[in-house]
Design a protein around this motif. Structure first.
Motif, mmCIF file in Angstrom:
data_model
loop_
_atom_site.group_PDB
_atom_site.id
_atom_site.type_symbol
_atom_site.label_atom_id
_atom_site.label_comp_id
_atom_site.label_asym_id
_atom_site.label_seq_id
_atom_site.Cartn_x
_atom_site.Cartn_y
_atom_site.Cartn_z
ATOM 1 N N UNK A 112 71.167 -15.090 4.441
ATOM 2 C CA UNK A 112 69.812 -14.548 4.883
ATOM 3 C C UNK A 112 69.266 -13.590 4.126
ATOM 4 N N UNK A 113 69.992 -12.476 4.175
ATOM 5 C CA UNK A 113 69.554 -11.174 3.397
ATOM 6 C C UNK A 113 69.137 -11.291 2.110
ATOM 7 N N UNK A 114 69.879 -12.103 1.362
ATOM 8 C CA UNK A 114 69.630 -12.284 -0.076
ATOM 9 C C UNK A 114 68.455 -13.371 -0.179
ATOM 10 N N UNK A 115 68.261 -14.256 0.707
ATOM 11 C CA UNK A 115 67.121 -15.253 0.536
ATOM 12 C C UNK A 115 65.809 -14.436 0.995
ATOM 13 N N UNK A 116 65.940 -13.692 2.288
ATOM 14 C CA UNK A 116 64.491 -12.935 2.373
ATOM 15 C C UNK A 116 64.219 -11.878 1.638
ATOM 16 N N UNK B 171 67.290 -3.001 5.266
ATOM 17 C CA UNK B 171 67.138 -1.608 6.349
ATOM 18 C C UNK B 171 67.590 -1.831 7.568
ATOM 19 N N UNK B 172 67.247 -3.151 8.116
ATOM 20 C CA UNK B 172 67.798 -3.216 9.550
ATOM 21 C C UNK B 172 67.941 -4.723 9.892
ATOM 22 N N UNK B 173 68.806 -4.986 10.692
ATOM 23 C CA UNK B 173 68.852 -6.255 11.227
ATOM 24 C C UNK B 173 68.213 -6.173 12.713
ATOM 25 N N UNK C 298 66.231 -11.965 11.936
ATOM 26 C CA UNK C 298 65.178 -11.435 11.433
ATOM 27 C C UNK C 298 65.640 -10.350 10.831
ATOM 28 N N UNK C 299 64.816 -9.806 9.684
ATOM 29 C CA UNK C 299 65.371 -8.657 8.946
ATOM 30 C C UNK C 299 64.070 -7.622 8.486
ATOM 31 N N UNK C 300 64.595 -6.518 8.205
ATOM 32 C CA UNK C 300 63.446 -5.582 8.074
ATOM 33 C C UNK C 300 64.016 -4.993 6.523
ATOM 34 N N UNK C 301 63.214 -4.907 5.438
ATOM 35 C CA UNK C 301 63.619 -4.546 4.114
ATOM 36 C C UNK C 301 62.752 -3.156 3.988
ATOM 37 N N UNK C 302 63.185 -2.297 3.262
ATOM 38 C CA UNK C 302 62.575 -1.165 2.575
ATOM 39 C C UNK C 302 62.348 -1.216 1.193
ATOM 40 N N UNK C 303 61.058 -0.697 0.667
ATOM 41 C CA UNK C 303 60.786 -0.677 -0.675
ATOM 42 C C UNK C 303 61.324 0.828 -1.130
ATOM 43 N N UNK C 304 62.507 0.735 -1.654
ATOM 44 C CA UNK C 304 63.342 1.952 -1.659
ATOM 45 C C UNK C 304 62.554 3.113 -2.329
ATOM 46 N N UNK C 305 61.923 2.995 -3.339
ATOM 47 C CA UNK C 305 61.232 4.089 -3.961
ATOM 48 C C UNK C 305 60.146 4.817 -2.972
ATOM 49 N N UNK D 186 66.742 7.821 19.894
ATOM 50 C CA UNK D 186 67.417 7.465 18.753
ATOM 51 C C UNK D 186 66.930 6.827 17.680
ATOM 52 N N UNK D 187 65.592 6.783 17.755
ATOM 53 C CA UNK D 187 64.933 6.147 16.449
ATOM 54 C C UNK D 187 65.213 6.764 15.153
ATOM 55 N N UNK D 188 65.509 5.953 14.172
ATOM 56 C CA UNK D 188 65.729 6.640 12.795
ATOM 57 C C UNK D 188 64.599 6.320 11.975
ATOM 58 N N UNK D 189 64.356 6.815 10.595
ATOM 59 C CA UNK D 189 63.426 6.780 9.780
ATOM 60 C C UNK D 189 62.819 5.199 9.610
ATOM 61 N N UNK D 190 63.787 4.522 9.392
ATOM 62 C CA UNK D 190 63.449 2.852 9.341
ATOM 63 C C UNK D 190 63.064 2.384 10.509
#
Lengths: 171, 138
Positions: A56-60, A77-79, A131-138, B42-46
């Motif tokens: 799911x992480x790859x799909x999303x 970044x987060x599940x 449900x997932x959360x992604x970061x735009x790393x840069x 305990x919140x982290x930056x993300x």
């Protein structure tokens, strides 16, 4: 995405949704250990839940990346939620359906539905939500020395996209 | 949920608590008005990105989207401006910037410390409630 965990993209609408499938095969060596026979129980090969989350992480992740023309380094970044109510066995197919909930410069949030089907049955059975959360790393890792090139969307992804007729989507 | 344009303070507090309970996977009783998001919950930056997304969803209506711009809840790239931060502590100009850009946060205790590593801890549940109330009132 060096280790691809989806076989084919069925549908991709950048900014909206993506659907992909993964065929589970007994040829995958990790299934021989998950779970191997014991003195008391026979072998029970089932797809590990962690790898269903990876699919799911790859799909999303591809959905999120495609929304900004694969220019961002999209990092899981987060599940936010992961619940699976049934196992997936060799010979079955997993369907990953991801919808984009939010996206901005910082990152993106997706909601996902996981289904499975028996070959030839033509019927999908919903077995969970991820449900997932992604970061735009840069944009979130100021001070970290990230590579210039986009290491997230590499050659394996190009193969997947080409197979889906989307070969021109990524440079 | 009632029309977000006419929510009372208590209604906003309840909705914010729901957002934080889901985003941070904490118990209801932990999310007190004075709880610090980082120090107590305990919140982290993300997690702040997650919270922003959930706040937008919780307080948007068909007529009025609730859109939080990057850096609006918490300023970005503080370390990059030497006028604001020197030797790991906020300058007078930095404190003025914080108060101006984050009117939803009470900096009265932090002003005596000014350690940049502790600035995130100034954001409490009440800060988020005030932030939402100010945005809805605009």
């Amino acid at each position: 995405m060096r280790w691809m965990w989806i076989d084919q993209i069925i549908e991709l609408v950048p900014g909206t949704r993506m659907v992909a499938i993964k065929n589970v095969s007994l040829a995958e060596e990790h299934l021989h250990e998950h779970f191997a026979a014991t003195d008391d129980l026979p072998a029970l090969p089932v797809c590990p839940a962690s790898l269903i989350i990876e699919g799911m992480a790859q799909t999303a992740g591809i959905l999120v990346g495609s929304t900004r023309d694969f220019k961002e380094k999209v990092i899981l970044a987060k599940i936010g939620r992961a619940g699976l109510d049934a196992d997936v066995f060799p010979g079955q197919t997993i369907r990953f359906e991801a919808e984009l909930q939010h996206i901005d410069d910082s990152g993106a949030g997706t909601a996902g539905v996981v289904s499975r089907t028996e070959p030839g049955s033509g019927r999908w059975e919903v077995i969970g939500h991820i449900d997932l959360l992604f970061s735009h790393a840069d944009r979130n890792m100021a001070g970290l020395d990230l590579p210039e090139h986009n290491f997230v969307f590499g050659d394996n992804l190009k193969i997947i996209l080409q197979t889906a007729g989307l070969g021109g989507a990524i440079e | 949920m009632p029309d977000s344009a006419v929510l009372t303070h208590d209604e906003i507090l309840e909705d914010v608590r729901e957002v934080l309970i889901e985003a941070l996977v904490v118990d209801t009783e932990e999310v007190t008005p004075e709880a610090s998001l980082t120090a107590d919950l305990q919140a982290e930056s993300i997690d702040f990105l997650d919270i922003v997304f959930r706040l937008e969803k919780a307080f948007s209506t068909q007529d009025k989207p609730f859109k939080i711009e990057q850096g609006e809840l918490f300023p970005m790239n503080l370390l990059e401006n030497p006028d604001w931060v020197q030797d790991g502590t906020f300058t007078d100009a930095g404190m003025e910037m914080l108060k101006e850009t984050m009117p939803h946060v009470d900096f009265s205790d932090f002003e005596h410390d000014r350690d940049i590593d502790k600035v995130a801890a100034t954001i409490t549940v009440t800060s988020i409630v005030d932030f939402v109330a100010r945005k809805l009132a605009k």
